[in-house]
Design an enzyme around this catalytic site. Structure first.
Site, mmCIF file in Angstrom:
data_model
loop_
_atom_site.group_PDB
_atom_site.id
_atom_site.type_symbol
_atom_site.label_atom_id
_atom_site.label_comp_id
_atom_site.label_asym_id
_atom_site.label_seq_id
_atom_site.Cartn_x
_atom_site.Cartn_y
_atom_site.Cartn_z
ATOM 1 N N TYR A 63 21.814 23.341 5.044
ATOM 2 C CA TYR A 63 21.734 22.397 6.190
ATOM 3 C C TYR A 63 22.412 21.109 5.697
ATOM 4 O O TYR A 63 22.316 20.097 6.192
ATOM 5 C CB TYR A 63 20.653 22.322 7.103
ATOM 6 C CG TYR A 63 19.433 22.425 6.177
ATOM 7 C CD1 TYR A 63 18.895 21.229 5.362
ATOM 8 C CD2 TYR A 63 18.766 23.462 5.651
ATOM 9 C CE1 TYR A 63 17.950 21.277 4.448
ATOM 10 C CE2 TYR A 63 17.486 23.495 4.837
ATOM 11 C CZ TYR A 63 17.215 22.390 4.199
ATOM 12 O OH TYR A 63 16.162 22.472 3.509
ATOM 13 N N LYS A 64 22.460 21.069 4.054
ATOM 14 C CA LYS A 64 22.884 19.755 3.650
ATOM 15 C C LYS A 64 24.455 19.795 3.545
ATOM 16 O O LYS A 64 25.030 19.461 4.810
ATOM 17 C CB LYS A 64 22.248 19.685 2.400
ATOM 18 C CG LYS A 64 20.828 19.340 2.326
ATOM 19 C CD LYS A 64 19.834 19.478 1.176
ATOM 20 C CE LYS A 64 18.438 19.424 1.333
ATOM 21 N NZ LYS A 64 17.644 19.754 0.126
ATOM 22 N N ASP A 78 18.625 25.724 -8.553
ATOM 23 C CA ASP A 78 18.382 25.277 -7.359
ATOM 24 C C ASP A 78 19.824 24.491 -7.120
ATOM 25 O O ASP A 78 19.837 23.514 -7.625
ATOM 26 C CB ASP A 78 17.247 24.606 -7.183
ATOM 27 C CG ASP A 78 17.017 24.434 -5.464
ATOM 28 O OD1 ASP A 78 17.944 24.081 -4.723
ATOM 29 O OD2 ASP A 78 15.721 24.380 -5.054
ATOM 30 N N ARG A 99 18.770 5.884 -0.348
ATOM 31 C CA ARG A 99 19.842 7.016 -0.670
ATOM 32 C C ARG A 99 20.920 7.068 0.140
ATOM 33 O O ARG A 99 20.693 6.951 1.445
ATOM 34 C CB ARG A 99 18.836 8.294 -0.549
ATOM 35 C CG ARG A 99 19.258 9.506 -1.435
ATOM 36 C CD ARG A 99 18.173 10.637 -1.629
ATOM 37 N NE ARG A 99 18.063 11.138 -0.262
ATOM 38 C CZ ARG A 99 17.752 12.516 0.040
ATOM 39 N NH1 ARG A 99 17.487 13.291 -0.926
ATOM 40 N NH2 ARG A 99 17.411 13.011 1.350
ATOM 41 N N PHE A 118 12.438 18.866 -6.772
ATOM 42 C CA PHE A 118 12.045 18.763 -5.231
ATOM 43 C C PHE A 118 10.580 19.324 -5.215
ATOM 44 O O PHE A 118 10.220 20.334 -5.779
ATOM 45 C CB PHE A 118 12.778 19.483 -4.419
ATOM 46 C CG PHE A 118 12.614 18.944 -2.914
ATOM 47 C CD1 PHE A 118 13.356 17.902 -2.334
ATOM 48 C CD2 PHE A 118 11.867 19.794 -2.148
ATOM 49 C CE1 PHE A 118 13.036 17.608 -0.874
ATOM 50 C CE2 PHE A 118 11.806 19.439 -0.762
ATOM 51 C CZ PHE A 118 12.437 18.413 -0.223
HETATM 52 C C1 LIG Z 1 16.215 20.378 0.515
HETATM 53 C C2 LIG Z 1 15.459 21.230 -0.688
HETATM 54 C C3 LIG Z 1 14.521 21.979 -0.428
HETATM 55 C C4 LIG Z 1 14.148 22.328 1.047
HETATM 56 O O1 LIG Z 1 13.419 23.603 1.137
HETATM 57 P P1 LIG Z 1 13.324 24.205 2.494
HETATM 58 O O2 LIG Z 1 12.385 25.373 2.387
HETATM 59 O O3 LIG Z 1 14.598 24.627 3.003
HETATM 60 O O4 LIG Z 1 12.694 23.307 3.536
HETATM 61 C C5 LIG Z 1 13.975 22.593 -1.284
HETATM 62 N N1 LIG Z 1 14.454 22.192 -2.470
HETATM 63 C C6 LIG Z 1 15.511 21.331 -2.839
HETATM 64 C C7 LIG Z 1 15.673 21.122 -4.395
HETATM 65 C C8 LIG Z 1 15.867 20.614 -2.031
HETATM 66 O O5 LIG Z 1 16.706 19.676 -2.064
#
Ligand SMILES: *Cc1c(COP(=O)(O)O)cnc(C)c1O
Length: 395
Positions: free
Chosen positions: A207-208, A182, A354, A111
């Site tokens: 939150y996911k 992660d 997705r 990400f």
């Molecule tokens: C959703 C997601 C994030 C989001 O980071 P935030 O700091 O919570 O906005 C970061 N890394 C990955 C791999 C994600 O899927």
């Protein structure tokens, strides 16, 4: 408990929700819990709530609940901040552990914020580190004795491709590198065993698949045998050994407490804690089996009914998380049309549609109904309208 458990969620009628991988829906009871908490704790107890309502202990208490889902021992997970911050904390600690090594290894499926945080940290450390980004399939081969830290997202947010956590962790350790996972798209989606894999760090958001609500706090897990050696880069007062001594000098708190930074988001944590209740009744192996069934059904039905879409996720369910992605050149407009017809998924540039599969509230009937609507939108080109092509701020 049998799946799905739709009555445990307040989902709007007439919606098929295939986006729980991006923002989990509202679990039943969370609204009442948050209302009662604000009224009876904040409202009635005012600042006394920090003690009488246990607000200060909440980040580690909820951390232990998350720990059970990711196979981490009690006292090794703490909540706070957002995932971007937790990535920074884990990576800065990992680089301190390997002062003679200069390479941070990640992959192009990571990400963007994870990569940005690494770049920013490296730039500001100014110690000659380099971020090496390889294709997801090349990670294992790229691990050598120059690598300080391997920082990988377990399940690729775009394609759903899932790394072999045990194999990559073992390879990293054989090469003397520190391992950071992660778990943003893993926690609550697939079985994870942090204690078993032995990685030094894991981070993730809630939150996911954990349904903590928009802005819910992130988590960080540190392997218990190394946490005592960490000198936190983000040395906030609530990670201090004695915050209320108001000592001018920083001393790290005991164990995982040192990964706290500032004031915890008490209301968000109350929402998350209420949302976490569901997991006491979920067997992760059952959840995984149901997720694979729904995903396989979706792939088969889409491939039969939507010839314009091509699968972007691994076909082998063992290499896939709990989402399925398809490529379609007009994917953005098609997703907007799909949402307008009551099926919510999302879009990731340049052309990925997705779909997340969460067996807590989805069943085979939902999958078939969603594919039927998708097939009609494509067959009749219902997406081909200006209002579906106009990009919104959040995709
Ligand atoms: C959703 C997601 C994030 C989001 O980071 P935030 O700091 O919570 O906005 C970061 N890394 C990955 C791999 C994600 O899927």
């Amino acid at each position: 408990m049998t799946l799905p458990m739709k009555d445990r969620f307040d989902l709007p009628a007439g919606i098929i929700y295939l986006d729980g991988n991006s923002l989990g829906p509202l679990p039943a009871g969370v609204t009442d819990t948050v209302a009662a908490m604000t009224r009876d704790q904040w409202g009635a107890h005012l600042i006394k709530g920090w003690n009488v309502d246990g607000w200060m202990a909440q980040p580690s208490r909820v951390g232990d609940q998350v720990g059970r889902i990711i196979g981490a021992p009690p006292g090794s997970v703490v909540m706070g901040d957002t995932l971007s911050i937790k990535v920074y904390q884990a990576l800065s600690a990992a680089l301190q552990m390997r002062p003679d090594r200069k390479v941070v290894l990640s992959d192009s499926g990571n990400f963007p914020t994870d990569l940005y945080m690494a770049e920013g940290l490296i730039r500001h450390l100014d110690h000659g580190h380099a971020l090496k980004v390889v294709a997801p399939g090349d990670v294992a081969a790229a691990i050598d004795d120059t690598v300080a830290a391997v920082m990988i997202t377990h399940v690729d947010y775009r394609t759903g491709r899932m790394h072999d956590m045990d194999a990559i962790t073992a390879k990293a350790h054989r090469a003397g590198a520190v391992m950071i996972w992660d778990l943003a798209h893993s926690a609550g989606a697939v079985p994870v065993d942090m204690a078993g894999c032995g990685a030094e760090f894991a981070v993730g958001c809630t939150y996911k698949y954990l349904n903590g609500g928009p802005g819910a706090p992130a988590f960080i897990h540190v392997r218990p045998d190394i946490v005592g050696g960490i000198d936190p880069a983000l040395a906030g007062w609530l990670g201090h050994e004695a915050p209320f001594a108001f000592d001018p000098d920083y001393r790290p708190g005991a164990g995982i407490e040192r990964m706290r930074v500032g004031t915890p988001p008490v209301i968000q944590l109350a929402a998350l804690e209420a949302a976490m209740a569901i997991w006491d009744r979920v067997d992760m192996a059952d959840l995984r089996a149901a997720s694979i069934r729904l995903s396989e059904q979706f792939i088969a039905e889409v491939e039969a009914a939507c010839p314009d879409l091509t699968l972007a996720s691994p076909r082998d369910s063992r290499q896939r998380g709990s989402q399925v992605s398809f490529r379609f050149e007009q994917g953005y407009a098609a997703m907007q049309a799909l949402i307008a017809h009551g099926v919510i998924g999302d879009f990731r540039a340049p052309e990925i549609m997705r779909f997340g599969f969460t067996p807590l509230y989805l069943d085979a009937g939902d999958v078939s109904a969603a594919v039927e609507i998708l097939a009609r939108i494509l067959r009749d080109r219902l997406w081909d309208r200006p209002e579906f092509r106009a990009r919104q701020r959040v995709t």
